[in-house]
Write an enzyme that holds these catalytic residues in place. Structure first.
Site, PDB file in Angstrom:
ATOM      1  CD  GLU A   1      -5.238  23.231  51.734  1.00  0.00           C
ATOM      2  OE1 GLU A   1      -4.420  23.507  50.838  1.00  0.00           O
ATOM      3  OE2 GLU A   1      -6.004  22.259  51.670  1.00  0.00           O
TER       4      GLU A   1
ATOM      5  NE  ARG B   1       0.173  21.690  41.549  1.00  0.00           N
ATOM      6  CZ  ARG B   1      -0.641  21.219  42.470  1.00  0.00           C
ATOM      7  NH1 ARG B   1      -1.606  20.367  42.161  1.00  0.00           N
ATOM      8  NH2 ARG B   1      -0.501  21.565  43.739  1.00  0.00           N
TER       9      ARG B   1
ATOM     10  CG  ASP C   1      -1.718  18.596  50.516  1.00  0.00           C
ATOM     11  OD1 ASP C   1      -1.250  19.593  49.944  1.00  0.00           O
ATOM     12  OD2 ASP C   1      -2.939  18.348  50.573  1.00  0.00           O
TER      13      ASP C   1
ATOM     14  CD1 TRP D   1      -7.253  12.348  50.543  1.00  0.00           C
ATOM     15  CD2 TRP D   1      -9.455  12.310  50.148  1.00  0.00           C
ATOM     16  NE1 TRP D   1      -7.453  12.664  49.218  1.00  0.00           N
ATOM     17  CE2 TRP D   1      -8.797  12.636  48.943  1.00  0.00           C
ATOM     18  CE3 TRP D   1     -10.850  12.229  50.144  1.00  0.00           C
ATOM     19  CZ2 TRP D   1      -9.483  12.896  47.756  1.00  0.00           C
ATOM     20  CZ3 TRP D   1     -11.530  12.483  48.964  1.00  0.00           C
ATOM     21  CH2 TRP D   1     -10.848  12.812  47.775  1.00  0.00           C
TER      22      TRP D   1
ATOM     23  CE  LYS E   1       0.700  20.153  46.726  1.00  0.00           C
ATOM     24  NZ  LYS E   1      -0.589  19.982  47.397  1.00  0.00           N
TER      25      LYS E   1
ATOM     26  CG  ASN F   1      -8.493  20.957  41.572  1.00  0.00           C
ATOM     27  OD1 ASN F   1      -7.568  20.191  41.375  1.00  0.00           O
ATOM     28  ND2 ASN F   1      -8.935  21.236  42.784  1.00  0.00           N
TER      29      ASN F   1
ATOM     30  CD  GLU G   1      -6.064  16.463  45.873  1.00  0.00           C
ATOM     31  OE1 GLU G   1      -6.223  17.584  45.382  1.00  0.00           O
ATOM     32  OE2 GLU G   1      -5.822  16.255  47.074  1.00  0.00           O
TER      33      GLU G   1
HETATM   34  C1  BDP Z   1      -4.508  20.358  48.693  1.00  0.00           C
HETATM   35  C2  BDP Z   1      -5.722  21.217  48.634  1.00  0.00           C
HETATM   36  C3  BDP Z   1      -6.483  21.060  47.370  1.00  0.00           C
HETATM   37  C4  BDP Z   1      -5.551  21.219  46.209  1.00  0.00           C
HETATM   38  C5  BDP Z   1      -4.393  20.253  46.338  1.00  0.00           C
HETATM   39  C6  BDP Z   1      -3.369  20.409  45.244  1.00  0.00           C
HETATM   40  O1  BDP Z   1      -6.545  20.895  49.729  1.00  0.00           O
HETATM   41  O2  BDP Z   1      -7.500  22.015  47.331  1.00  0.00           O
HETATM   42  O3  BDP Z   1      -6.225  21.030  45.039  1.00  0.00           O
HETATM   43  O4  BDP Z   1      -3.740  20.500  47.539  1.00  0.00           O
HETATM   44  O5  BDP Z   1      -2.267  20.852  45.544  1.00  0.00           O
HETATM   45  O6  BDP Z   1      -3.732  20.791  49.766  1.00  0.00           O
HETATM   46  O7  BDP Z   1      -3.657  20.095  44.102  1.00  0.00           O
END
Ligand code: BDP
Length: 872
Positions: free
Chosen positions: A494, A416, A466, A649, A461, A296, A383
């Site tokens: 995380e 991404r 996630d 979410w 990913k 971000n 996001e």
């Molecule tokens: C999530 C995280 C977030 C990240 C997002 C991402 O909570 O902070 O910005 O992934 O990969 O797991 O962009």
């Protein structure tokens, strides 16, 4: 009492175990009383060591026989022309902070030489002289490092042909010994290759392997092995216990761009020790790039003031073969901070010259100060981040526009695929492929397929959601055959315990990388090489440009990663991105030897703790394929009941708990996400009878009374699985205590403190989730049939139905009955038990420790019985 991370925040924790007892590694081993705090009193010479050297600690070899052999085989270091090939340095006043112990070098061979001097000096416990000119023949015991270009000895002993096979980053290590007489050559085609070889050679000594008959040839399977350093979020290694904050005006990030107050004057180009330690550590496992800011992205990183700091950092990392990249924001050109060079929204047309021109100018600015700058990571339309879709364009248009702008500069775009627009599909897991797949398949005017340019990587990913502790592989692996694809793994923990829980991620990545995609070619034939690792390393579908990216966990904490064991995840990421076929247990063993001790029992014990730790976490957080049950505030603890503004979410969206059962039906009767996999996996995952049980609820809504492979019903098995996860953590806590004599004091007690918190928080996961599921299942916790269930005989009566989730049990005896436990009857015959203490009288307390080895490791439960007399 629950001692949780949230109530404690870094304070020293009193022992919770009612027993105060310590087990050996065999779980139910003999009990030894020990007081909390004793660790602190047992200071050894290095008792205060803080972990700041990561795995590059180089303590003297403890085994006298081995030390003697090593000393015979290594007596000098020869690096010819070490100073010749100076790497680019942009920043004239680059300097180490006053009082630093690390130092700046200007060539990669100097880095290799200095590492050998430091490493061998430490390991052999005596200085090893450096020679620059070997004379006619290397002396016995010489270790020679270089390329055919830099070193006459390398030219004489290693043929160009032999070296060709290892490519740019690979190396050869060869022994030229007759008995104990001889020398060792470490060679690469590039100085960076030679540096990697140097670290590999040192690793052999650090892990007590032989160094005389070497004929090693190594090269990485994947070309770009990068970190994505999220410097402001999900960083659990800041030196301030309140989260990502740092002390002295620093933020928690490893690299200091914004120090103020007491830290003013420590911003780059001042180089802090930890930058160089991180660079050495990354190079030691072959990582070759780092994107330094969060996805971000803050546009400030593209301003001239920041670029000047970035250039200084790049200068410091460059000798170690580590190249810089940045995360960017798609609409950066409109940011007034770039005035007068700004664009309007209308000018953000990816097909137009203005947009491309802007990115080309910015990239040139970067390249002017950082000639080897590698490119940009982009999180777009994800996001809340802006992206091409905001302007009616798609991901292909957006990625290609920036890629075309930077291609002439030799840079790449890591775009991404973590996108999940709710309009695309009800099931969040399906959306990425729906947004990217068609661009990969699209036929181009020249007859080829796939619209993404060659310098675009789609960064995906490992799993479709996630970074959850266990996910199925992302269905895009194998499906994007006309596109370069980078795998993204999360090293920062995380969703895997952050800085509190000991969770070794090597086995998780190994599981993903070795999963069979069952990918087929266009004519429907199964590919020969089709594990996820083959897709990623390009051998499955003939890609030559390949990448693995790890979301990094480096912060400014003394030990750089927060939890001492999180260092292992950084290490494993490096090793697995170099060679994904490695065994994660072997990697763990190397790390333990390099980080803690080479003593056999210590290595065996810690590796065992690490190897089950991930499966244990899966068990107490999200067993059987349950997804995302984290509270939204911090992604650490559980909140299965949470319902947020966005459906996808919310834990409730993933668990779909109802009176019938639990889990998300993604088979053909549900969202049909399974159809995104190749046919073999689609069929396997789509059928509740064939899906692996550890992925069950990713794909199916499972009835509470469904019969599981163990014979138990789902509800019982589910509850037991939560309990087993906690019981493994209990075993880890007790086992760690048993290692106290072998571990330096400070690190011992820091890990001990964390394990206490870990155990309590694992219990919180179990209880919060199970209690919530109970509202739907309407069932009680099962009791008598679990892996560690027991009945006991007291006062002639057999008593059972002890819920293994409970921490103690009240037993009321009739008048006159003896409080002695005369018999323990375990449900499972493989269970071992020991009566640790007995009540002599009533009221009194008895403790029975029950243990067994289950599928992911040892589990232990202490049954605490409070024995009372019935009132007449
Ligand atoms: C999530 C995280 C977030 C990240 C997002 C991402 O909570 O902070 O910005 O992934 O990969 O797991 O962009």
């Amino acid at each position: 009492m629950i001692i949780s991370r949230r109530t404690l925040l870094g304070a020293v924790v009193p022992v919770t175990a009612a027993t105060g007892l310590v087990a050996g590694t065999g779980a139910a081993a003999g009990a030894v009383g020990r007081e909390e705090g004793a660790a602190a009193l047992r200071t050894t010479a290095d008792g205060d060591y803080d972990g700041s050297d990561l795995w590059l600690r180089y303590v003297p070899v403890g085994d006298p026989g081995l030390l003697r052999k090593y000393r015979e085989s290594v007596t000098a270091v020869i690096v010819e022309n070490a100073g010749r090939k100076k790497v680019h340095r942009h920043t004239p006043n680059l300097s180490m902070a006053p009082g630093s112990t690390e130092k700046l070098v200007q060539t990669t061979l100097e880095a290799a030489r200095d590492e050998l001097v430091r490493g061998l000096g430490g390991l052999l416990d005596r200085a090893v002289p450096v020679k620059t000119d070997p004379g006619d023949k290397p002396s016995d015991g010489a270790v020679i490092v270089g390329t055919r270009d830099s070193s006459r000895i390398v030219r004489q002993h290693i043929s160009a042909d032999d070296l060709t096979s290892v490519g740019d980053d690979g190396y050869l290590i060869r022994s030229f010994f007759r008995g104990t007489q001889g020398f060792t050559v470490i060679a690469g085609n590039t100085e960076v290759g030679a540096l990697y070889g140097t670290f590999a050679f040192l690793r052999r000594l650090q892990t007590h392997k032989s160094i005389t008959r070497l004929d090693i040839s190594e090269s990485p399977r994947v070309r770009h092995r990068h970190l994505n350093n999220w410097e402001t979020v999900r960083l659990y290694a800041g030196n301030n216990a309140s989260g990502t904050g740092g002390l002295n005006g620093e933020n928690g990030t490893i690299f200091n761009f914004t120090g103020t107050g007491e830290s003013a004057g420590r911003n780059l180009p001042v180089i802090l020790d930890r930058y160089i330690v991180a660079a050495r550590a990354m190079a030691s496992v072959g990582m070759n790039g780092i994107t330094i800011n969060l996805v971000n992205a803050d546009n400030v990183y593209l301003t001239p003031e920041y670029i000047a700091q970035e250039a200084a950092l790049a200068d410091a990392l460059r000798p170690y073969g580590i190249k810089l990249a940045l995360s960017i924001n798609y609409t950066a050109p409109t940011d007034p901070r770039f005035a007068p060079d700004t664009l309007t929204n209308e000018q953000l047309d990816p097909h137009g010259e203005e947009f491309r021109g802007w990115w080309n100018r910015r990239a040139r600015l970067l390249q002017a100060s950082i000639p080897d700058f590698t490119g940009f990571t982009v999180k777009a339309n994800s996001e809340g981040q802006p992206g091409p879709q905001d302007f009616g364009d798609d991901h292909g248009d957006g990625a290609n526009a920036i890629a075309a702008a930077v291609a002439p500069l030799g840079m790449k775009i890591y775009w991404r695929t973590f996108v999940y627009n709710a309009d695309v599909d009800e099931d969040r897991l399906k959306r990425a492929y729906l947004e990217f797949g068609y661009i990969n398949d699209e036929r181009q005017p020249d007859g080829t397929r796939g619209r993404f340019l060659d310098n675009v990587f789609l960064q995906t990913k490992n799993g479709p959601l996630d970074f959850q502790a266990r996910e199925p592989i992302h269905p895009m692996f194998g499906r994007m055959e006309h596109t370069n694809q980078a795998l993204e793994l999360q090293i920062t923990q995380e969703y895997t315990g952050q800085d509190e829980m000991l969770c070794y991620l090597g086995p998780m990545w190994e599981e993903a990388l070795k999963t069979d995609t069952y990918a087929r070619d266009e004519r429907g034939r199964l590919l020969d090489k089709r594990l996820m690792g083959h897709i990623v390393d390009g051998t499955a579908q003939g890609h030559s440009d390949t990448a693995i990216v790890g979301v990094a966990n480096l912060g400014n904490a003394d030990n750089l990663t927060g939890h001492h064991f999180s260092q292992a995840n950084l290490f494993a990421f490096g090793r697995q991105s170099w060679d994904w076929t490695l065994d994660s247990a072997d990697i763990a063993a190397d790390w333990v030897r390099m980080t803690w001790s080479n003593r056999k029992n210590v290595v065996g014990t810690i590796v065992k703790m690490m190897m089950g730790s991930w499966e244990a976490l899966v068990s107490y957080q999200t067993p059987f394929g349950m997804a995302h049950q984290f509270r939204s505030s911090d992604h650490y603890g559980p909140n299965p009941a949470e319902r947020l503004a966005r459906d996808d979410w919310s834990p409730v969206y993933y668990n779909k708990a109802d009176s019938i059962g639990l889990g998300y039906d993604r088979s053909s009767t549900g969202s049909d996400f399974t159809a995104q996999y190749f046919p073999t996996l689609a069929a396997r995952y789509g059928d509740i009878d064939t899906v692996p049980e550890n992925l069950l609820m990713w794909f199916h809504h499972v009835r509470w009374d469904r019969r599981m492979r163990s014979g138990r019903i789902f509800w019982d098995e589910l509850v037991y699985r939560y309990q087993m996860g906690v019981q493994y953590v209990t075993w880890m806590r007790l086992t760690w205590d048993s290692l106290q004599p072998s571990i330096d004091a400070r690190r011992f007690s820091e890990v001990k403190t964390k394990l206490t918190i870990h155990e309590a928080d694992a219990g919180d996961w179990r209880d919060t989730c199970v209690n919530y599921w109970k509202e739907f299942s309407g069932r009680d916790n099962p009791a008598d049939n679990g892996p560690l269930s027991i009945k006991i005989v007291v006062g002639g009566r057999t008593i059972g139905a002890f819920d293994p989730s409970a921490s103690s049990y009240r037993i009321t005896l009739p008048a006159g009955a003896s409080p002695k436990i005369t018999k323990v009857i375990p449900a499972d015959r493989a269970t071992r038990y020991e009566i640790l203490s007995q009540a002599d009288d009533v009221p009194g307390q008895a403790i029975v420790r029950v243990a067994k080895e289950d599928f992911f490791g040892p589990i232990v439960k202490d049954y605490v019985f409070v024995i009372e007399r019935a009132h007449p």
